[in-house]
Design an enzyme around this catalytic site. Structure first.
Site, PDB file in Angstrom:
ATOM      1  N   TRP A 268      34.787   6.746 -25.578  1.00  0.00           N
ATOM      2  CA  TRP A 268      36.190   7.126 -25.772  1.00  0.00           C
ATOM      3  C   TRP A 268      37.095   6.491 -24.737  1.00  0.00           C
ATOM      4  CZ3 TRP A 268      37.376   8.243 -30.358  1.00  0.00           C
ATOM      5  CH2 TRP A 268      36.465   8.932 -31.184  1.00  0.00           C
TER       6      TRP A 268
ATOM      7  N   ASP B 235      41.702  12.626 -20.690  1.00  0.00           N
ATOM      8  CA  ASP B 235      41.306  12.939 -22.056  1.00  0.00           C
ATOM      9  C   ASP B 235      40.262  14.057 -21.964  1.00  0.00           C
ATOM     10  OD1 ASP B 235      40.272  13.193 -24.579  1.00  0.00           O
ATOM     11  OD2 ASP B 235      39.749  11.073 -24.823  1.00  0.00           O
TER      12      ASP B 235
ATOM     13  N   LYS C  65      37.480  20.444 -31.261  1.00  0.00           N
ATOM     14  CA  LYS C  65      36.205  20.773 -30.625  1.00  0.00           C
ATOM     15  C   LYS C  65      36.249  22.228 -30.129  1.00  0.00           C
ATOM     16  CE  LYS C  65      36.256  15.992 -30.126  1.00  0.00           C
ATOM     17  NZ  LYS C  65      35.441  15.515 -31.196  1.00  0.00           N
TER      18      LYS C  65
HETATM   19  C1  LIG Z   1      36.690  12.519 -25.866  1.00  0.00           C
HETATM   20  C2  LIG Z   1      37.367  12.183 -27.169  1.00  0.00           C
HETATM   21  N1  LIG Z   1      38.496  11.460 -27.154  1.00  0.00           N
HETATM   22  C3  LIG Z   1      39.138  11.123 -28.285  1.00  0.00           C
HETATM   23  C4  LIG Z   1      38.653  11.513 -29.519  1.00  0.00           C
HETATM   24  C5  LIG Z   1      39.401  11.092 -30.740  1.00  0.00           C
HETATM   25  O1  LIG Z   1      40.092  12.160 -31.302  1.00  0.00           O
HETATM   26  P1  LIG Z   1      40.787  12.009 -32.715  1.00  0.00           P
HETATM   27  O2  LIG Z   1      39.720  11.729 -33.712  1.00  0.00           O
HETATM   28  O3  LIG Z   1      41.460  13.327 -32.930  1.00  0.00           O
HETATM   29  O4  LIG Z   1      41.778  10.893 -32.618  1.00  0.00           O
HETATM   30  C6  LIG Z   1      37.471  12.276 -29.579  1.00  0.00           C
HETATM   31  C7  LIG Z   1      36.855  12.783 -30.825  1.00  0.00           C
HETATM   32  O5  LIG Z   1      36.973  12.618 -31.917  1.00  0.00           O
HETATM   33  C8  LIG Z   1      36.813  12.598 -28.384  1.00  0.00           C
HETATM   34  O6  LIG Z   1      35.673  13.299 -28.413  1.00  0.00           O
HETATM   35 MG   LIG Z   2      36.101  14.315 -33.979  1.00  0.00          MG
END
Ligand SMILES: Cc1ncc(COP(=O)(O)O)c(C=O)c1O
Ligand SMILES: [Mg+2]
Ligand SMILES: Cc1ncc(COP(=O)(O)O)c(C=O)c1O
Ligand SMILES: [Mg+2]
Ligand SMILES: [Mg+2]
Ligand SMILES: [Mg+2]
Lengths: 364, 364
Positions: free
Chosen positions: B103, B173, B197
């Site tokens: 991520w 994040d 989550k």
């Molecule tokens: C740590 C982290 N950052 C970002 C995301 C991305 O989030 P989204 O799918 O809501 O854009 C996720 C999971 O999906 C994640 O676990």
């Molecule tokens: Mg997700």
């Protein structure tokens, strides 16, 4: 169950009761899955099938061909106000905007930040009470696209058919009328609608885009704002608003199976609106419609009473009869009755009866 | 009610059952309102009170001071990957990124489109199985901000405390750990988390931002992407994801009233994770953890089995025991058990027992 009211909110707005009952029934566990729609991965077979069914329902209801991608996005229609010029308005190009009310103006505001724009028509001088004729439009045949708002939610003016714009891609904010009648999607370059009026809860926006326009998206633009990325990933580049897509699937199931398609829906919508407009037309000006007769909306019925005191009294007495959310938007005043797809005929009849009685008691 | 499974999905993920029951009970009509949460205007007194309660709950749980704004946005954490540099990274400035997994890398990719960036640390050479010590960070004291991912959902590595970054605004994040334990918000410039989550359904993302950073937002940037606009309008510049905010309010009610706050939640999370890590540690390498012991996550327990065949067998047999969604992310392989706040101890105990048995049957 608590008693339900008739809720004339402009959005988020009334939902079909069978849809609410489905959501309620399966909230703790989708049948055969053992987990709630709120809990399952967007990459699970179960959810992928739900998203595919939502898209298939829309394609069936609107006869959307394979030349178009159907996207489910977050950010509401306001994010589309920015995404449209960011994706479609190339350097050195200009985009045309038809302004028929508040939302078109807000769309233009965002487009101006992204590039050149031109106003093809502006209804401001008559306080956005009418729509242009085709001959009135000042069109640029080289425009990157032309944007219009098919139903202005606040003023209550609604196009009966698409403006004629030749070869320039037509971009339509259909937020507050989407799915209220059949549509010839092939006339559009891009059509978008936040779901919270006719299609579902807030938090999901449908974008229908002609695939040849996807190549205009610059790979260096922010990922979430790039239509090409969403199309390439079936709206699952990141976690989509799964609950909203699920409800959209249930609402389109309802349109297909309970209502019987968009022709039947359109007939219902015409019948409902006529009940209220007949009261206006026969009120000797007690209820003064905001929109000119030929341009008025089947979705948002806007009108004024003789005084602010009567307006407040109207809203208050209506509420006592479980007719809620009738106050007009602050920028237009008066009353707004939003009678979207899911507003039952019985709700409109009750409002009609209330209006007739209220006039009899209060007209001089 | 259909039988529920124990769902170890990484997100959207397991929800507290009392929250699902509340949603179910009131789906057709909120008490005293007569309309569903899906139907009421975001400007109604009822919804405004819900949104305010959600924010108040977060402020209470995390002791968030008035120096911070709390925003409820659409677009997921991925839209934050773009909004953060678009708002905070001025011309001529550079931002630092700490890369501890997938991520963080994706966040960096979007930042690079917006301006100068620098990598303060990268765990790639050991396949993101560990975290940096403070002395390892290559920090730029002039950086516009420093970004890190407190819990890497895919690799299962989690910071125990914030990296020390001096005066530079720390941007975190926290998507996959938000609300799992108390936090000193005053150490952060900005902290964000998609809800799907620990906090609610997909479709709403919480952003906690120090108010002095809001002035960095350029008024000419796209409206929806501008933090200042959202802060000035209490997240109601446009229609917010009302259902998601409602669920967030119910989840934070649950944390405050049923769980008893974040200290209690943290104890539960430690207890649950220990059950699984003890199995790993006592398995003589049959279950090989991906993360180094001191950096492993209390939220996402990642490990590998001796072969792909055994991995598939594990997933299949677990599913027969109603233990679902255990397959690891394709980029790491093996097994991932996500045991967020709402995963009950009983679910983790059942998984623990299954793992012990599976090992006894299959270890050579
Ligand atoms: C740590 C982290 N950052 C970002 C995301 C991305 O989030 P989204 O799918 O809501 O854009 C996720 C999971 O999906 C994640 O676990
Ligand atoms: Mg997700
Ligand atoms: C015609 C029209 N366009 C745009 C919007 C803005 O949508 P959102 O609030 O989802 O950004 C609305 C309503 O809210 C609308 O009625
Ligand atoms: Mg709205
Ligand atoms: Mg451009
Ligand atoms: Mg910048």
């Amino acid at each position: 169950m608590t008693q339900r009211v008739y809720n004339f909110s402009a959005g988020p707005a009334v939902m079909p009761v069978p849809v609410l009952e489905s959501i309620q029934r399966d909230m703790l566990a989708l049948p055969g899955v053992g987990a709630s729609i709120l809990e399952i991965s967007h990459r699970s077979g179960t959810f992928v099938a739900i998203a595919e069914a939502a898209e298939a329902n829309l394609r069936k209801l609107l006869s959307i061909s394979d030349d178009y991608a159907v996207l489910f996005l977050q950010g509401g229609s306001r994010l589309q106000f920015s995404m449209i010029p960011m994706n479609l308005l190339g350097k050195g190009q200009s985009a045309d905007y038809i302004l028929t009310g508040s939302w078109g103006n807000d769309a233009l505001k965002e487009a101006k930040k992204e590039g050149e724009t031109s106003v093809a028509w502006d209804g401001k001088s008559t306080n956005y009470d009418r729509l242009p004729k085709n001959g009135d439009l000042k069109l640029n045949p080289q425009a990157a696209y032309i944007h219009y708002t098919s139903n202005e939610t606040i003023q209550g003016v609604q196009f009966k058919s698409e403006p004629e714009v030749g070869e320039v891609p037509l971009v339509c904010d259909a937020s507050s009328e989407f799915l209220y009648k059949p549509l010839d999607v092939s006339k559009y370059g891009l059509l978008y609608a936040c779901a919270q009026k006719n299609a579902g809860p807030s938090g999901v926006t449908v974008v229908i885009i002609r695939k040849d326009l996807l190549k205009r998206s610059d790979p260096n633009m922010p990922g979430y704002l790039n239509y090409q990325i969403h199309a390439d990933n079936g709206s699952m580049w990141n976690t989509p608003p799964t609950f909203g897509i699920y409800v959209l699937k249930l609402v389109t199931d309802w349109l297909l199976n309970d209502v019987g398609g968009l022709d039947a829906m359109y007939q219902r919508n015409q019948d409902k609106a006529k009940l209220l407009y007949d009261v206006l037309d026969e009120s000797n000006g007690f209820y003064a419609g905001h929109a000119q007769r030929e341009d008025r909306s089947l979705m948002n019925v806007t009108f004024r009473l003789p005084s602010d005191e009567l307006t407040d009294q109207f809203v208050g007495e209506a509420k006592k009869q479980s007719l809620t959310d009738l106050k007009g938007h602050r920028s237009v005043g008066g009353i707004r009755a939003s009678i979207y797809n899911a507003m039952p005929l019985a709700g409109v009849e009750k409002l009609r009866d209330f209006m007739v009685e209220f006039k009899e008691k209060n007209a001089k």
